[in-house]
Design a protein around this motif. Sequence first.
Motif, PDB file in Angstrom:
ATOM      1  N   GLY A 160      19.620 -14.376  -4.515  1.00 31.67           N
ATOM      2  CA  GLY A 160      19.027 -15.623  -4.036  1.00 31.67           C
ATOM      3  C   GLY A 160      18.867 -16.651  -5.140  1.00 31.67           C
ATOM      4  O   GLY A 160      19.056 -17.856  -4.920  1.00 31.67           O
ATOM      5  N   ILE A 161      18.524 -16.193  -6.340  1.00 25.59           N
ATOM      6  CA  ILE A 161      18.418 -17.110  -7.481  1.00 25.59           C
ATOM      7  C   ILE A 161      19.772 -17.730  -7.790  1.00 25.59           C
ATOM      8  O   ILE A 161      19.888 -18.940  -8.038  1.00 25.59           O
ATOM      9  N   ASP A 192      22.301 -18.100  -5.705  1.00 23.37           N
ATOM     10  CA  ASP A 192      22.681 -18.991  -4.607  1.00 23.37           C
ATOM     11  C   ASP A 192      21.937 -20.316  -4.692  1.00 23.37           C
ATOM     12  O   ASP A 192      22.525 -21.392  -4.526  1.00 23.37           O
ATOM     13  N   TRP A 193      20.635 -20.257  -4.959  1.00 24.58           N
ATOM     14  CA  TRP A 193      19.853 -21.491  -5.029  1.00 24.58           C
ATOM     15  C   TRP A 193      20.295 -22.361  -6.200  1.00 24.58           C
ATOM     16  O   TRP A 193      20.354 -23.586  -6.085  1.00 24.58           O
ATOM     17  N   THR A 194      20.621 -21.730  -7.323  1.00 23.23           N
ATOM     18  CA  THR A 194      21.041 -22.499  -8.496  1.00 23.23           C
ATOM     19  C   THR A 194      22.351 -23.220  -8.230  1.00 23.23           C
ATOM     20  O   THR A 194      22.537 -24.371  -8.645  1.00 23.23           O
ATOM     21  N   SER A 198      23.415 -24.327  -5.360  1.00 28.77           N
ATOM     22  CA  SER A 198      23.162 -25.445  -4.448  1.00 28.77           C
ATOM     23  C   SER A 198      22.373 -26.563  -5.106  1.00 28.77           C
ATOM     24  O   SER A 198      22.501 -27.724  -4.717  1.00 28.77           O
ATOM     25  N   ALA A 199      21.551 -26.232  -6.099  1.00 29.40           N
ATOM     26  CA  ALA A 199      20.661 -27.238  -6.689  1.00 29.40           C
ATOM     27  C   ALA A 199      21.350 -28.081  -7.751  1.00 29.40           C
ATOM     28  O   ALA A 199      20.998 -29.249  -7.936  1.00 29.40           O
TER      29      ALA A 199
END
Length: 452
Positions: free
Chosen positions: A330-331, A333-335, A337-338
Motif C-alpha cells: 500500500g505504501i 501504491d500510494w507513493t 499515485s502521489a
Amino acid sequence: MSEITHGDPERGNNPEGNQALPAPNQPSQVESNFGDSSGPLFSIYSKTAEEEDNKNAERWKNDADGILIFTGLFSAAVATLLGVTVQDLRPNSQDTSAFYLGNIYGVLADPNATRPSIPSPVAKPPPFSPPRYAVWVNSLWFLSLVMSLSCALWATSLHQWARRYIRVTQPARCSPEKRARIRAFFADGVDKMHMPWAVEGLPALLHLSLFLFFGGLVIFLFNVDREVFLCVVSWIGLFSMVYGLITLLPLIRQDSPYYSPLSILTWFSYASIRYVAFKVLVSTTRRYSSIATWQRYCGLMYRYRGWMLGGVEKKAEETASELSSKIDVGILDWTISALGDDDSLERFIEAIPGFFNSKLVEDLREHLTTDIRGRLFFALDGFLDRTLSSNSVIDSVKLRRLDMSLNAMNLIPVSHVWSVLTNILFYHWDHVPLWHLGAIAMIDLLLSMRKA
C-alpha cells in the motif's frame, strides 16, 4: 636610575598583579561553556527536542482553543435554560396571591352562608415543596454548567502550561549542556506527572458535562410535553448509539481514525482485565502446567501489560507489524499515485532497488497486484518518455535516469517491460547518448530484454 620591579613568583609577570592567569592545560570558562567537545551532541539533542516540544505545545494549544470555543457556547445555552427552570425551586409569590384570592372568592361567592361569631383563623397556603423533576433537572444542569466552566479554566491553564514549558526549556542565552539538561529535567517531569493524561482528560470531562445536560433535558421535556420529549429523546438515543460505537471502534479496529475520550478508558479497562486474568493464570498454573503453556501465559501477560501502558497505539503497532507485507504494498501504491514531478519520481525510482532488497520488507513481490504493476509500468514509461524526449535534460541526467529505471525494472515483475524497451529502442534511440552509455546500463538493458 629607574628601579626594575620583578613580578611575584606566585602570580607570575601579570601586570595587573591581582589576577592569576589560567593554567596552560586548563580551559577557560568561555571554552568550557561553549567550546567543550560535548557541545555538538547537546546541541543535536536540544534541536531535536525543540521540534518535538513545539509540536506538542502547538497541539495542546489547538485542543484548548477548540474546547474554549465549545465551552463558551455550551455554557451560555445551559445558563439560559437554567434561568427558566431555577424558578421552580423557590416559592412563587403569584401562587400565594392566588391562594388568598381563592379563599376570599369562596367567602364572598355565597352571601347566604352563616358567619361564625368567633372568626376562624386565617388560612395559610401549604408549605412549598419543589417538584421532584425540577430538582433533578436543575441539579444535572447546574452540575453540567460547573463542569463546563471548569473545562474552560482547565483549557486556559493548559495554554499557560504550554507557554511556560517552552519558555523554561528553550532559554534564549544558555550553554548547550545547560539547555539540554534543563529540557531533559522538565521533560522527565512531564512524563512522571502524566501531562498527556491531563490533556486527554479535558475532552472527557467536557463530554461528560454534555451528557449530563442531555439527561436533564430529557427529564425536563418529559414533564413539559410528551411529543417534544419523543422527538428529542429519539435523537439523543441515536446519538448515544453512534457515540458508543465510536468509543468501542478502536477496540475492534485499531486503524480506525474515530475515537472518543472514553475510548482510552475503555481500552485501559479491557487490557487491564486481560492482564489481571493472565497474571492469575501465571501464578496458579506454574506448578501444574507444562513449561510451554506457562511461558505462553507469561508472554500474553506481558503483551496485555504493554497494551495497558501503551494504549491502543501499542496494539496498532503490533497489528501493523503483522500486516507489514500488505502495508508495504500500500505504501508503494500510494507513493506512485502521489508523486507527480519527475524529480520526485527520480528519487522514488532510485529507491526501488533498496526497497525491494531490504530485509525489513518481506514477500513484497508476491503481494503486488496487477493494478499496482500496471501503475508502475505507466510511471516508468512516462518518466523515461519525458526524460529522453526532453531537450532541457542534459545527457548525464538522461543516462542516470535510464540506468536507475533499468535497475528498477530488473527487480519489479512488470509485465509490460517489453513495451518500455520498445519505446526506448524505436522511438527514443536517437535521444539516448550511447557514446556515454556505461557498461552497467547496457547489461541492465539486456537483462530486461531477456526477462521480457
